[in-house]
Design an enzyme around this catalytic site. Structure first.
Site, mmCIF file in Angstrom:
data_model
loop_
_atom_site.group_PDB
_atom_site.id
_atom_site.type_symbol
_atom_site.label_atom_id
_atom_site.label_comp_id
_atom_site.label_asym_id
_atom_site.label_seq_id
_atom_site.Cartn_x
_atom_site.Cartn_y
_atom_site.Cartn_z
ATOM 1 N N GLU A 110 0.823 -1.214 0.000
ATOM 2 C CA GLU A 110 0.000 0.000 0.000
ATOM 3 C C GLU A 110 0.854 1.260 0.000
ATOM 4 O OE1 GLU A 110 -2.833 -0.358 -0.800
ATOM 5 O OE2 GLU A 110 -3.182 -2.438 -0.277
ATOM 6 N N HIS A 150 -4.983 -6.436 -11.198
ATOM 7 C CA HIS A 150 -4.432 -7.361 -10.210
ATOM 8 C C HIS A 150 -4.015 -8.681 -10.853
ATOM 9 C CE1 HIS A 150 -6.962 -4.539 -7.925
ATOM 10 N NE2 HIS A 150 -6.000 -4.639 -7.023
#
Length: 801
Positions: free
Chosen positions: A365, A456
């Site tokens: 992140e 992803h």
């Protein structure tokens, strides 16, 4: 912009020293300052502006970076800066700037520094004496406001990228710094900005650096570790003020939205119990609730340490901007995400997964933030897959760093613990870097349909490339580490060299639209920069990309002493034209460096060299090239450049740079101006057509007469296109460039651009209009948008010569 790390599908989730800092040579620093001074007009500054060097350093590649403060009439401009970059040979490269323009005020204050300090003293009303004498510096202070760009889609939430900071006015002011240290009842360091004419306090903030403490964290994913906290009175806060980037961790207590929540506190500085938080029935401030918080806190600390100690980067933006984590988001939320707008990370408590604060997820992140502050890879198509892979790559390597004594070992075992993502969140890993297809959705190699996948999944090949770069590939076809594209296998270079190459490629060569092929080119360049052309590192980059069907593998070439078979030829051009010199050489694995008048030309390192637009002063210049490989070096013969004065040309377009506003233009003249969100190619103004995010038509045109006696007629302009459209196949929004007669009938459509042509920066467009000599025509630019998702077509330096 919010980037989600993990898809909501449970099956698939989405030691080197610090780089050296050396004292640079004074001559290089002086030349850097001179460069900025010479470019003042191009930077939108007049001769009342000056620059003073604040700091300079030379990095491990021999590049010197000189940071300068902007001055106006000798007074520092608050937060006005320029950074000059020079290579190891002293050649200057493009500037990094944060300059303030259009300043027009007297720098003679009405109030003296003594009077201003008196007013600050009255505001503080201290009980005791100052720890050191207060200081006051005269500055030019910009009063700013954050505004929403005038062209924001009406049907979507505003993001940080939609906001711009604009200067409302400039004030002459004093920057005052005070320090009071009189015990528990009065300890404060306070800074002020005070109007130098009225004494009004324009801004006031605390600069007190509070006490750092080291606490014990019983984490779920990393065991018992030490973390940095802050002692505030008798209470410890989950607030790391020790590192160069302030790190805080907040409790959302199952809340949602944009708030930070409540800063975590503790009485004894022993945090958590290592137990997974399972739901809303347990308090988020209990020891179990604290566990999620300290996992997130430790993850950001380790990621900061990795970037700082291995790559020499000071935090997410490279300048130590503070960040924070928010835990216990919503209820049983199976995700974690980075948000540009809050510059923060947010974690759910999980349902299919454990609480989401695993170390590799935290690093993933935070790395989204680093990407946003470097290449800012667009989050769709191939660039979106690279964006996700970039976060996975750093997630894996930060975890290796933290689990190996805060360093990167020379070799790492091929284990799931090292080379998967989110392996601690569920019974099986969520992404497999060594063989992405094991998750059931990600491909192992590039294909033409890769850009159509969810990011992803399109990240899979890049993840595998990095694994191969570090670990190498097997020659055993049944191995998970085998690639049919490199069936003989190859040797990797270890995690430290691999991550340094990848990071340099990201920060130096990648752009928002980088594809897998462009990523290969950037990584090869980074490997050459760091470890040399033809090095084992460069060879490994070729092989790792080849293993995912991107480019060819490295082929060993037998080198001989270089020989030149075709010498560069002399050229003759008119002023304003360019000249290209070319050499043909043999010898294998050749490197090139071109010279002008015996001085090396920065960046001229291929077999051909094209000059910039020539001026009469270039007449008689000599050019040659040095050709090298490991066997030797040979210089070419000199080639002479002859430059003659070109016949004068007349620009038929008036005010083509829009610096006089709407003068000479007809149409949607409100599109002409100065826009912080869309800076000009040159000067301060441009024309911004589109960008509305709703059904709109905007146009601009100018009527010109092309003389029948003209020997040529060339229309040129600079165009920048950006868009919120995510499609890679449909042109929803368009800019049509055409010629019309004076009645508005289209004579010829010169070009049609659309959201599909988005690209970083401006591109020069040129068109031959000599077929229209002797005619009066309109040069017409028309932008149309559909009902949603903006596309911007930004024009500058329009010319018809």
């Amino acid at each position: 912009m919010t980037r989600t790390a993990l898809p909501l599908l449970a099956a698939a989730l989405v030691a080197g020293p610090i780089f050296a800092q050396h004292t640079p040579a004074k001559a290089v620093v002086d030349a850097s300052r001179a460069q900025v001074m010479n470019l003042r007009q191009n930077l939108g500054l007049d001769d009342q502006h000056d620059f003073t060097v604040r700091r300079a350093h030379t990095d491990e590649l021999g590049q010197t970076h000189t940071r300068m403060n902007q001055l106006f009439k000798g007074v520092r401009v608050w937060e006005g800066e320029a950074i000059a970059h020079a290579d190891s040979e002293g050649n200057q490269h493009p500037l990094t700037t944060s300059l303030l323009r259009n300043i027009n005020l007297s720098v003679a204050p009405t109030l003296s520094s003594t009077e201003v300090l008196g007013r600050v003293h009255g505001d503080l009303n201290p009980m005791g004496s100052y720890a050191s004498a207060p200081t006051a510096e005269l500055v030019v202070f910009p009063t700013t406001m954050d505004v929403v760009n005038r062209r924001v889609a009406f049907d979507r939430e505003i993001t940080a990228e939609d906001m711009t900071r604009q200067v409302v006015r400039y004030r002459l002011a004093y920057h005052v710094h005070t320090e009071l240290e009189n015990g528990a009842e009065e300890t404060a360091h306070t800074d002020y900005i005070v109007d130098a004419h009225t004494g009004a306090i324009l801004k006031k903030w605390s600069t007190l650096h509070t006490t750092d403490a080291v606490g014990t964290a019983n984490t779920q994913f990393s065991g018992t570790v030490s973390i940095h906290t802050n002692l505030n009175g008798s209470t410890y806060e989950l607030n790391d003020t020790f590192r160069g980037m302030n790190i805080k961790t907040y409790d959302l207590n199952h809340g949602t939205g944009s708030g930070t929540g409540t800063l975590y506190t503790d009485a004894d500085n022993v945090w958590g119990n290592g137990t997974n938080y399972t739901g809303s029935t347990t308090s988020t401030t209990s020891a179990t609730g604290q566990t999620a918080a300290v996992d997130a806190h430790y993850g950001v600390e380790m990621t900061y340490d990795f970037y700082k100690n291995i790559l020499g980067r000071n935090g997410i933006d490279g300048a130590g901007r503070a960040t924070y984590s928010r835990v216990h988001y919503s209820t049983s939320y199976d995700n974690a995400f980075w948000s540009d707008s809050c510059f923060c990370m947010t974690y759910g408590d999980g349902s299919s997964f454990k609480s989401l604060e695993a170390l590799d997820v935290a690093a993933h992140e935070m790395t989204h933030g680093v990407c946003a502050n470097t290449a800012n890879l667009t989050y769709s198509g191939e660039s979106g897959g690279l964006n996700e892979a970039n976060s996975d790559i750093f997630g894996a390597v930060v975890e290796i760093f933290a689990r190996n004594g805060f360093t990167l070992p020379a070799t790492v075992a091929n284990t799931d613990a090292a080379w998967t993502m989110g392996e601690q969140l569920a019974s099986t890993p969520l992404r497999y870097m060594y063989k992405p297809s094991l998750d059931g959705s990600s491909p192992n190699a590039w294909s033409s349909t890769l850009k159509n996948l969810d990011v992803h999944y399109s990240s899979g090949p890049a993840n595998r490339m990095f694994f191969f770069l570090s670990q190498g590939a097997s020659a055993t076809s049944t191995s998970n580490y085998y690639s049919s594209y490199t069936p003989n296998g190859f040797t990797g270079i270890g995690p430290e060299k691999a991550i340094k190459i990848w990071y340099r490629a990201l920060a130096t060569y990648f752009t928002a639209s980088t594809t897998y092929a462009a990523a290969r080119t950037g990584a090869i360049s980074a490997a050459k920069d760091l470890y040399g052309a033809g090095s084992a590192a460069e060879q490994a980059v070729w092989n790792a990309f080849a293993a995912i069907n991107v480019g060819s593998a490295w082929t060993t070439v037998t080198e001989t002493v270089p020989t030149i078979t075709t010498q560069p030829a002399s050229k003759s051009v008119s002023t304003g034209a360019t000249a290209t010199f070319t050499v043909v050489a043999a010898g294998g694995n050749l490197g090139y460096q071109w010279y002008k008048n015996s001085a090396a030309i920065s960046g001229a390192t291929s077999a051909s060299y094209t000059t910039p637009a020539t001026v009469i002063g270039d007449n008689g210049a000599t050019f040659y090239v040095k050709v090298t490989n490991t066997k030797g070096t040979v210089n070419s013969n000199n080639a002479t450049l002859t430059v003659t004065t070109a016949p004068p040309s007349t620009d038929l377009i008036l005010n083509g740079g829009f610096e006089s506003g709407a003068t000479s233009w007809t149409g949607t003249t409100a599109a002409i101006g100065t826009f912080t969100g869309q800076p000009a190619y040159a000067g301060t103004k441009n024309a911004w057509l589109g960008g509305n995010g709703k059904t709109t038509t905007e146009y601009l045109y100018q009527t010109v007469t092309i003389p029948s006696t003209a020997t040529s007629a060339v229309l040129s302009f600079y165009l920048h296109i950006d868009t919120a459209e995510t499609t890679t196949s449909t042109a929803y929004d368009k800019l049509v460039v055409s010629l019309q007669n004076t009645s508005g009938t289209t004579l010829k459509t010169l070009a049609t651009y659309s959201n599909l042509n988005k690209a970083a920066g401006y591109a020069l467009k040129t068109f031959d209009l000599s077929a229209y000599k002797g005619q009066t025509v309109r040069v017409y630019f028309k932008a149309t948008e559909d009902s949603s998702l903006q596309s911007s077509f930004v024009l500058d330096n329009i010319s018809l010569k």
